[in-house]
Design a protein around this motif. Structure first.
Motif, short mmCIF file in Angstrom:
data_model
loop_
_atom_site.label_atom_id
_atom_site.label_comp_id
_atom_site.label_asym_id
_atom_site.label_seq_id
_atom_site.Cartn_x
_atom_site.Cartn_y
_atom_site.Cartn_z
N ASP A 144 6.91 -2.63 -7.99
CA ASP A 144 7.00 -4.23 -7.86
C ASP A 144 6.26 -4.98 -9.22
OD1 ASP A 144 4.28 -3.12 -7.26
OD2 ASP A 144 4.04 -4.45 -5.42
N GLY A 145 5.77 -3.80 -10.05
CA GLY A 145 5.50 -4.43 -11.36
C GLY A 145 3.77 -4.45 -11.35
N ARG A 146 3.01 -3.99 -10.26
CA ARG A 146 1.57 -4.02 -10.29
C ARG A 146 1.06 -2.66 -11.22
NH1 ARG A 146 -0.78 -2.58 -5.60
NH2 ARG A 146 -2.45 -3.89 -5.99
N LYS A 147 0.07 -3.15 -12.18
CA LYS A 147 -0.19 -2.12 -13.07
C LYS A 147 -1.74 -1.80 -12.91
CE LYS A 147 -0.29 -3.32 -17.43
NZ LYS A 147 0.03 -3.72 -18.90
N ARG A 148 -2.42 -0.53 -12.74
CA ARG A 148 -3.68 -0.36 -12.92
C ARG A 148 -3.91 0.77 -14.09
NH1 ARG A 148 -4.61 3.44 -7.54
NH2 ARG A 148 -2.42 4.31 -7.66
N THR A 149 -5.00 0.50 -14.79
CA THR A 149 -5.27 1.44 -16.02
C THR A 149 -6.69 1.94 -15.94
OG1 THR A 149 -4.08 -0.52 -17.05
CG2 THR A 149 -5.46 0.94 -18.53
N VAL A 150 -6.66 3.14 -16.40
CA VAL A 150 -7.71 3.90 -16.60
C VAL A 150 -8.08 4.17 -18.19
CG1 VAL A 150 -9.39 5.98 -16.08
CG2 VAL A 150 -7.68 4.90 -14.70
N VAL A 151 -9.02 3.75 -18.85
CA VAL A 151 -9.33 4.01 -20.31
C VAL A 151 -10.54 4.71 -20.50
CG1 VAL A 151 -9.88 3.17 -22.42
CG2 VAL A 151 -8.16 1.82 -20.74
N TRP A 154 -18.37 10.63 -22.20
CA TRP A 154 -17.00 9.53 -21.96
C TRP A 154 -17.40 8.35 -21.20
CZ3 TRP A 154 -12.67 10.29 -24.94
CH2 TRP A 154 -12.36 11.56 -25.39
N ARG A 155 -16.85 7.36 -21.53
CA ARG A 155 -17.09 6.06 -20.72
C ARG A 155 -15.69 5.77 -20.25
NH1 ARG A 155 -16.07 0.70 -21.35
NH2 ARG A 155 -17.53 -0.47 -20.04
N LEU A 156 -15.44 5.80 -18.68
CA LEU A 156 -14.29 5.72 -18.22
C LEU A 156 -14.12 4.27 -17.30
CD1 LEU A 156 -14.21 8.85 -16.03
CD2 LEU A 156 -13.07 8.51 -18.18
N GLU A 157 -13.21 3.54 -17.41
CA GLU A 157 -13.16 2.27 -16.76
C GLU A 157 -12.00 2.31 -16.37
OE1 GLU A 157 -13.79 -2.60 -17.81
OE2 GLU A 157 -13.40 -1.06 -19.62
N LEU A 158 -11.86 1.46 -15.09
CA LEU A 158 -10.62 1.37 -14.29
C LEU A 158 -10.48 -0.08 -13.85
CD1 LEU A 158 -8.17 2.28 -12.09
CD2 LEU A 158 -10.04 2.61 -10.46
N THR A 159 -9.30 -0.52 -14.11
CA THR A 159 -8.97 -1.58 -13.89
C THR A 159 -7.92 -2.13 -13.05
OG1 THR A 159 -9.75 -2.35 -16.22
CG2 THR A 159 -8.40 -4.14 -15.02
N HIS A 160 -8.11 -2.76 -11.84
CA HIS A 160 -7.05 -3.16 -10.96
C HIS A 160 -6.40 -4.64 -11.04
CE1 HIS A 160 -7.89 -0.16 -7.39
NE2 HIS A 160 -7.74 0.48 -8.41
N PRO A 161 -5.25 -4.81 -10.62
CA PRO A 161 -4.58 -6.33 -11.02
C PRO A 161 -5.27 -7.36 -10.36
CG PRO A 161 -2.85 -4.56 -10.02
CD PRO A 161 -4.32 -3.90 -9.86
#
Length: 108
Positions: free
Chosen positions: A21-28, A38-45
């Motif tokens: 459905d186009g929802r995107k989550r990203t881990v950098v 390492w610095r991890l960051e998770l972002t939700h829609p």
């Protein structure tokens, strides 16, 4: 004497998950030169973010573990329509009222 230059660019990995459905989550994962972790960051829609740190060589495994650990929140946000979360109630804020403050009286 020879000069050696270090890049000012950080080392970076990203995992991007896109649902049908186009929802995107990203881990950098980001690691600058000279840093230990390492610095991890998770972002939700919905705009929610989670931070973590990791030390080791299996950074992609750490990123996928962070992604999997917040899967329940991702599904709950979808059920809420990905609306931004309201900030929690601040119990330390002052209450405005028309009642004058109580002042103790002196007893003799």
């Amino acid at each position: 004497m020879t000069l050696s230059f270090r890049s000012s660019r950080p080392e970076q990995f990203a995992i991007i998950g896109v649902d049908p459905d186009g929802r995107k989550r990203t881990v950098v994962a980001t690691k600058r030169s000279g840093e230990f972790n390492w610095r991890l960051e998770l972002t939700h829609p919905s705009g929610r973010n989670w931070d973590a740190t990791y030390h080791g060589g299996a950074v992609l495994d750490a990123m996928s573990e962070l992604l999997a650990s917040k899967d329940v929140e991702f599904k709950q946000d979808r059920a809420r329509g990905d609306r931004p979360h309201e900030p929690g109630h601040d119990f330390n804020r002052s209450v405005e009222s028309d009642i004058p403050p109580i002042t103790p009286t002196r007893r003799f």
